[in-house]
Scaffold this active site. Structure first.
Site, PDB file in Angstrom:
ATOM      1  N   LYS A 147       0.833  -1.213   0.000  1.00  0.00           N
ATOM      2  CA  LYS A 147       0.000   0.000   0.000  1.00  0.00           C
ATOM      3  C   LYS A 147       0.871   1.268   0.000  1.00  0.00           C
ATOM      4  O   LYS A 147       0.682   2.156  -0.826  1.00  0.00           O
ATOM      5  CB  LYS A 147      -0.936   0.032   1.231  1.00  0.00           C
ATOM      6  N   ARG A 157      11.618  -5.531   5.318  1.00  0.00           N
ATOM      7  CA  ARG A 157      11.284  -4.108   5.081  1.00  0.00           C
ATOM      8  C   ARG A 157      12.144  -3.208   5.950  1.00  0.00           C
ATOM      9  O   ARG A 157      12.367  -3.480   7.124  1.00  0.00           O
ATOM     10  CB  ARG A 157       9.812  -3.865   5.398  1.00  0.00           C
ATOM     11  N   ARG A 185      -0.247  -9.279  13.390  1.00  0.00           N
ATOM     12  CA  ARG A 185      -0.857  -8.267  12.509  1.00  0.00           C
ATOM     13  C   ARG A 185      -1.643  -8.921  11.385  1.00  0.00           C
ATOM     14  O   ARG A 185      -2.689  -8.430  10.978  1.00  0.00           O
ATOM     15  CB  ARG A 185       0.223  -7.337  11.972  1.00  0.00           C
ATOM     16  N   ARG A 213      11.213  -1.550  11.480  1.00  0.00           N
ATOM     17  CA  ARG A 213      10.144  -1.228  12.418  1.00  0.00           C
ATOM     18  C   ARG A 213      10.057  -2.289  13.509  1.00  0.00           C
ATOM     19  O   ARG A 213      10.212  -3.465  13.244  1.00  0.00           O
ATOM     20  CB  ARG A 213       8.799  -1.148  11.675  1.00  0.00           C
ATOM     21  N   ARG A 219      -9.671   0.414   8.886  1.00  0.00           N
ATOM     22  CA  ARG A 219      -9.254  -0.947   9.203  1.00  0.00           C
ATOM     23  C   ARG A 219     -10.345  -1.705   9.950  1.00  0.00           C
ATOM     24  O   ARG A 219     -10.147  -2.873  10.285  1.00  0.00           O
ATOM     25  CB  ARG A 219      -7.995  -0.915  10.070  1.00  0.00           C
TER      26      ARG A 219
HETATM   27  P1  ADP Z   1       2.118  -1.860   3.286  1.00  0.00           P
HETATM   28  O1  ADP Z   1       2.158  -0.359   3.190  1.00  0.00           O
HETATM   29  O2  ADP Z   1       0.924  -2.454   2.565  1.00  0.00           O
HETATM   30  O3  ADP Z   1       2.251  -2.378   4.670  1.00  0.00           O
HETATM   31  P2  ADP Z   1       4.740  -1.695   2.004  1.00  0.00           P
HETATM   32  O4  ADP Z   1       4.438  -0.762   0.866  1.00  0.00           O
HETATM   33  O5  ADP Z   1       5.480  -1.131   3.151  1.00  0.00           O
HETATM   34  O6  ADP Z   1       3.370  -2.423   2.486  1.00  0.00           O
HETATM   35  O7  ADP Z   1       5.513  -2.946   1.383  1.00  0.00           O
HETATM   36  C1  ADP Z   1       6.023  -3.980   2.214  1.00  0.00           C
HETATM   37  C2  ADP Z   1       7.435  -4.341   1.783  1.00  0.00           C
HETATM   38  O8  ADP Z   1       7.403  -4.971   0.507  1.00  0.00           O
HETATM   39  C3  ADP Z   1       8.380  -3.146   1.651  1.00  0.00           C
HETATM   40  O9  ADP Z   1       9.661  -3.535   2.120  1.00  0.00           O
HETATM   41  C4  ADP Z   1       8.398  -2.862   0.153  1.00  0.00           C
HETATM   42  O10 ADP Z   1       9.648  -2.294  -0.243  1.00  0.00           O
HETATM   43  C5  ADP Z   1       8.210  -4.252  -0.445  1.00  0.00           C
HETATM   44  N1  ADP Z   1       7.429  -4.236  -1.699  1.00  0.00           N
HETATM   45  C6  ADP Z   1       6.158  -3.813  -1.845  1.00  0.00           C
HETATM   46  N2  ADP Z   1       5.746  -3.957  -3.128  1.00  0.00           N
HETATM   47  C7  ADP Z   1       6.790  -4.483  -3.803  1.00  0.00           C
HETATM   48  C8  ADP Z   1       6.992  -4.908  -5.168  1.00  0.00           C
HETATM   49  N3  ADP Z   1       6.043  -4.797  -6.099  1.00  0.00           N
HETATM   50  N4  ADP Z   1       8.168  -5.428  -5.487  1.00  0.00           N
HETATM   51  C9  ADP Z   1       9.114  -5.543  -4.564  1.00  0.00           C
HETATM   52  N5  ADP Z   1       9.006  -5.193  -3.264  1.00  0.00           N
HETATM   53  C10 ADP Z   1       7.853  -4.675  -2.889  1.00  0.00           C
HETATM   54  P1  AMP Z   2       0.811   0.396   9.220  1.00  0.00           P
HETATM   55  O1  AMP Z   2       1.915   1.398   9.101  1.00  0.00           O
HETATM   56  O2  AMP Z   2      -0.373   0.732   8.347  1.00  0.00           O
HETATM   57  O3  AMP Z   2       1.286  -1.024   9.039  1.00  0.00           O
HETATM   58  O4  AMP Z   2       0.258   0.506  10.715  1.00  0.00           O
HETATM   59  C1  AMP Z   2       1.097   0.215  11.819  1.00  0.00           C
HETATM   60  C2  AMP Z   2       0.266   0.064  13.090  1.00  0.00           C
HETATM   61  O5  AMP Z   2      -0.407   1.304  13.395  1.00  0.00           O
HETATM   62  C3  AMP Z   2      -0.859  -0.965  13.030  1.00  0.00           C
HETATM   63  O6  AMP Z   2      -0.402  -2.285  13.314  1.00  0.00           O
HETATM   64  C4  AMP Z   2      -1.806  -0.441  14.130  1.00  0.00           C
HETATM   65  O7  AMP Z   2      -1.325  -0.722  15.419  1.00  0.00           O
HETATM   66  C5  AMP Z   2      -1.708   1.060  13.934  1.00  0.00           C
HETATM   67  N1  AMP Z   2      -2.710   1.572  12.957  1.00  0.00           N
HETATM   68  C6  AMP Z   2      -2.473   2.151  11.741  1.00  0.00           C
HETATM   69  N2  AMP Z   2      -3.612   2.486  11.119  1.00  0.00           N
HETATM   70  C7  AMP Z   2      -4.621   2.110  11.956  1.00  0.00           C
HETATM   71  C8  AMP Z   2      -6.043   2.163  11.876  1.00  0.00           C
HETATM   72  N3  AMP Z   2      -6.674   2.666  10.803  1.00  0.00           N
HETATM   73  N4  AMP Z   2      -6.751   1.661  12.930  1.00  0.00           N
HETATM   74  C9  AMP Z   2      -6.142   1.150  14.006  1.00  0.00           C
HETATM   75  N5  AMP Z   2      -4.816   1.058  14.130  1.00  0.00           N
HETATM   76  C10 AMP Z   2      -4.054   1.527  13.126  1.00  0.00           C
END
Ligand code: ADP
Ligand code: AMP
Length: 213
Positions: free
Chosen positions: A15, A124, A168, A157, A90
């Site tokens: 995302k 990540r 999660r 993280r 969420r």
């Molecule tokens: P979300 O925001 O849904 O939690 P992220 O955008 O942080 O997910 O992506 C999770 C991990 O996967 C990150 O380390 C990112 O760099 C990697 N990633 C996401 N999409 C791709 C892709 N299409 N190809 C390679 N790596 C990806």
């Molecule tokens: P994310 O960066 O989206 O993976 O979110 C990291 C953490 O933040 C999640 O595991 C939750 O603990 C909290 N969080 C983020 N967005 C929300 C939401 N919309 N509702 C509740 N908790 C959230």
């Protein structure tokens, strides 16, 4: 052009990666409640202190806290021509609150198998200063440990450790996945299936932009 967009999908679905690229290409702000909460935690604000225990355990922060943060962010000037919501809503409760705040044009549902999610999250790394997202295996920075965009330090993280990742994913399935049907029933949801670990992000971004147009 559909510019009031939600990105739905499990943690690690991409995302943030896709939203940040679309923000650069279309000039629409990416709003990540996760980023907003991490910033509040770093700054030791009242909200940050309340949110910290939930975030570190991989649980959802209570709806009233997140809804308030989101509401304040959407009221800012840069959201008037659209936004990409990354990580909100969420829960069904949050989705209903959002219906009272604004109108949504499109929901992009990122469908990614669990084994890819776990691989991606455990490798990540993100920038402490600007939040840019990298991956040690698939999308490494040019210089190890340093952000390409702002030169800030990269770190893993706390909630990307194996036990918290599983928690999660479980929270996603129980509390967030019901939103897929919620928005599908409204006819505004489009699935994007990414079942390969190495699909270039730009390829996915192009698909999403086509749907937005
Ligand atoms: P979300 O925001 O849904 O939690 P992220 O955008 O942080 O997910 O992506 C999770 C991990 O996967 C990150 O380390 C990112 O760099 C990697 N990633 C996401 N999409 C791709 C892709 N299409 N190809 C390679 N790596 C990806
Ligand atoms: P994310 O960066 O989206 O993976 O979110 C990291 C953490 O933040 C999640 O595991 C939750 O603990 C909290 N969080 C983020 N967005 C929300 C939401 N919309 N509702 C509740 N908790 C959230």
């Amino acid at each position: 052009m559909k510019t009031r967009v939600i990105f739905l999908g499990p943690p690690g679905a991409g995302k943030g990666t896709y939203a940040s690229r679309i923000m650069e290409r279309l000039n629409i702000p990416q709003i990540s409640t996760g980023d907003l909460l991490r910033e509040a935690i770093r700054n030791r604000t009242e909200i940050g202190i309340k949110a910290e225990e939930y975030v570190s355990q991989g649980k959802l922060v209570p709806d009233d806290i997140v809804i308030e943060i989101l509401k304040q962010r959407l009221a800012k000037d840069d959201c008037k021509n659209g936004f990409i919501l990354d990580g909100f809503p969420r829960t069904i409760e949050q989705a209903k609150a959002l219906d009272n705040i604004t109108h949504i044009d499109l929901v992009i549902n990122l469908v990614v198998p669990d084994e890819i999610i776990v691989k991606r999250l455990s490798s990540r790394i993100i920038c402490k200063r600007c939040g840019a997202v990298y991956n040690l295996i698939t999308l490494p920075p040019k210089k190890e440990g340093i952000c390409d965009k702002c030169g800030g330090p990269l770190y893993q993280r706390e909630d990307d450790k194996p036990e918290v990742i599983m928690q999660r994913l479980d929270v996603y399935k129980k509390q967030t996945a019901p939103l897929v049907e919620y928005y599908r029933n409204r006819g505004i949801l489009v699935d994007i299936v990414c079942d390969k670990v190495d699909t270039p992000p730009e390829e996915v971004v192009d698909r999403i932009i086509k749907i937005m147009r």
